[in-house]
Structure formats: C-alpha cells, structure tokens
Design a protein around this motif. Structure first.
Motif, PDB file in Angstrom:
ATOM      1  N   VAL A   1       0.861  -1.179   0.000  1.00 25.56           N
ATOM      2  CA  VAL A   1       0.000   0.000   0.000  1.00 25.56           C
ATOM      3  C   VAL A   1       0.897   1.229   0.000  1.00 25.56           C
ATOM      4  O   VAL A   1       1.698   1.420   0.911  1.00 25.56           O
ATOM      5  CB  VAL A   1      -0.934   0.007   1.233  1.00 25.56           C
ATOM      6  N   ARG A   2       0.778   2.048  -1.038  1.00 28.72           N
ATOM      7  CA  ARG A   2       1.592   3.267  -1.086  1.00 28.72           C
ATOM      8  C   ARG A   2       0.980   4.333  -0.179  1.00 28.72           C
ATOM      9  O   ARG A   2      -0.213   4.267   0.143  1.00 28.72           O
ATOM     10  CB  ARG A   2       1.786   3.753  -2.515  1.00 28.72           C
ATOM     11  N   PRO A   3       1.768   5.310   0.242  1.00 26.96           N
ATOM     12  CA  PRO A   3       1.292   6.299   1.216  1.00 26.96           C
ATOM     13  C   PRO A   3       0.075   7.107   0.760  1.00 26.96           C
ATOM     14  O   PRO A   3      -0.667   7.600   1.588  1.00 26.96           O
ATOM     15  CB  PRO A   3       2.492   7.225   1.412  1.00 26.96           C
ATOM     16  N   ASP A   4      -0.130   7.201  -0.539  1.00 25.56           N
ATOM     17  CA  ASP A   4      -1.223   8.031  -1.043  1.00 25.56           C
ATOM     18  C   ASP A   4      -2.439   7.208  -1.446  1.00 25.56           C
ATOM     19  O   ASP A   4      -3.294   7.681  -2.188  1.00 25.56           O
ATOM     20  CB  ASP A   4      -0.722   8.870  -2.212  1.00 25.56           C
ATOM     21  N   MET A   5      -2.498   5.985  -0.929  1.00 27.91           N
ATOM     22  CA  MET A   5      -3.627   5.111  -1.222  1.00 27.91           C
ATOM     23  C   MET A   5      -4.266   4.682   0.090  1.00 27.91           C
ATOM     24  O   MET A   5      -3.619   4.651   1.131  1.00 27.91           O
ATOM     25  CB  MET A   5      -3.155   3.891  -2.025  1.00 27.91           C
TER      26      MET A   5
END
Length: 190
Positions: free
Chosen positions: A125-129
């Motif tokens: 999970v990327r930080p902007d998701m």
C-alpha cells in the motif's frame, strides 16, 4: 471558456498566495508528487481523492453519498491541497478552489510514471492510497484510460471548469520539468 494562465511566473505567484489548490490530470502524470510539495510549501493540509475519499480496504469503492460528504468536509476547511481528478465532483470542489494545476504531461510520460510507481510499490500500500489497497499491476481498462485521457476525458474537464469554476485560474503543466520549475518559482517567491 476556462480561465487558463499562460505564464508560469503568474501561476507561481497565484499558487503561493492560494489557500486552496486542486491538482488534477491523468493517472501517472505526477499529481500526487506535485500536490504534496505544494501543500508542504503552503503549509496546507494535503488530501488525496484516492486515499481520503474514494477507496476503502480491498479496493472497495465508498458509496457516492459518503464520498460527497467527505469532499464537502474537506473543502469547507480554510487551507488545503486536493489531489484527484474525478470530474463528477468538480461541482463541489471548483467553487472553493483558488487555483487548479492541471497536469497535462504526455501519455507516454504518464505510462512511465505508472511503471515507476508499480515497480516501487507492487503488492504494498503506497502512502497516497487507502489502507488495504495494495498497488496492483495495471489492467487494460486502466491503461486505456491513461492512453485515451486527452481525447476522452480532457474535454469533460474543460466543460466542468467552464460550468463550475469559470473564474478559477488554471495552469496546465506540460512536463515534469515544468512541474519542478513551478515549485522552484514558488520557493523563491517573496
């Protein structure tokens, strides 16, 4: 007709004095990177449509009414930078926006941005998701969206800009280099 800004120095001056900025464009264009840096410079809250509004864990889309409630809460605040391109909520967002930064980089640059994002984050999970939404491999539908963005989606953006924010200044960023230059001009503004 949308209120386009042709000069990057003018855009930087408007942006540095903005309280609320909207960053839109195709997936992979660099919206998130630019929006985060603009928010940091403006000392404004950063919000992502994907992370904060649209998605729940396991790539479950929030109910439309709930998305609208969240957006209304975000835009009611005094200072924000909002990253996200869903034109169906432009009627809510544009009237509260001081400036729009439209990332209009070429589609090959967008696809390269997506490839870099997948390589860095695949399966995580990327930080902007939103939590619980690991980075997938892009499917044909998503790649088609990016490939046809200018032809199929940009006219809808322009129509919505005209309908819901005809006075809102819009600066079109045509390359990552131009995005970097805009940030440099913001940093050096008095």
């Amino acid at each position: 007709m949308p209120n386009y800004i042709g000069d990057i120095e003018d855009a930087a001056r408007l942006l540095v004095n903005a309280s609320r900025a909207l960053v839109v464009g195709s997936s992979g264009a660099g919206k998130t990177t630019l929006a985060r840096q603009v928010a940091h410079h403006l000392e404004a809250e950063y919000f992502s449509i994907d992370r904060d509004v649209r998605w729940l864990p396991n790539w479950t889309q929030r109910d439309r009414a709930e998305q609208h409630r969240i957006i209304k809460d975000i835009i009611a605040r005094d200072r924000w930078v909002l990253d996200g391109s869903n034109p169906s909520t432009f009627d809510l967002r544009l009237p509260r926006t001081d400036i729009v930064i439209w990332m209009r980089v070429p589609r090959l640059a967008c696809l390269a941005g997506i490839a870099r994002r997948v390589m860095r984050n695949y399966g995580r999970v990327r930080p902007d998701m939103a939590d619980g939404c690991p980075e997938p491999l892009p499917d044909l539908e998503f790649l088609t969206y990016v490939w046809t963005f200018e032809k199929r989606h940009a006219p809808l953006f322009e129509r919505n800009f005209h309908l819901y924010g005809p006075e809102v200044p819009i600066f079109q960023v045509k390359s990552r280099h131009e995005a970097d230059r805009l940030l440099d001009l913001m940093r050096s503004a008095p």
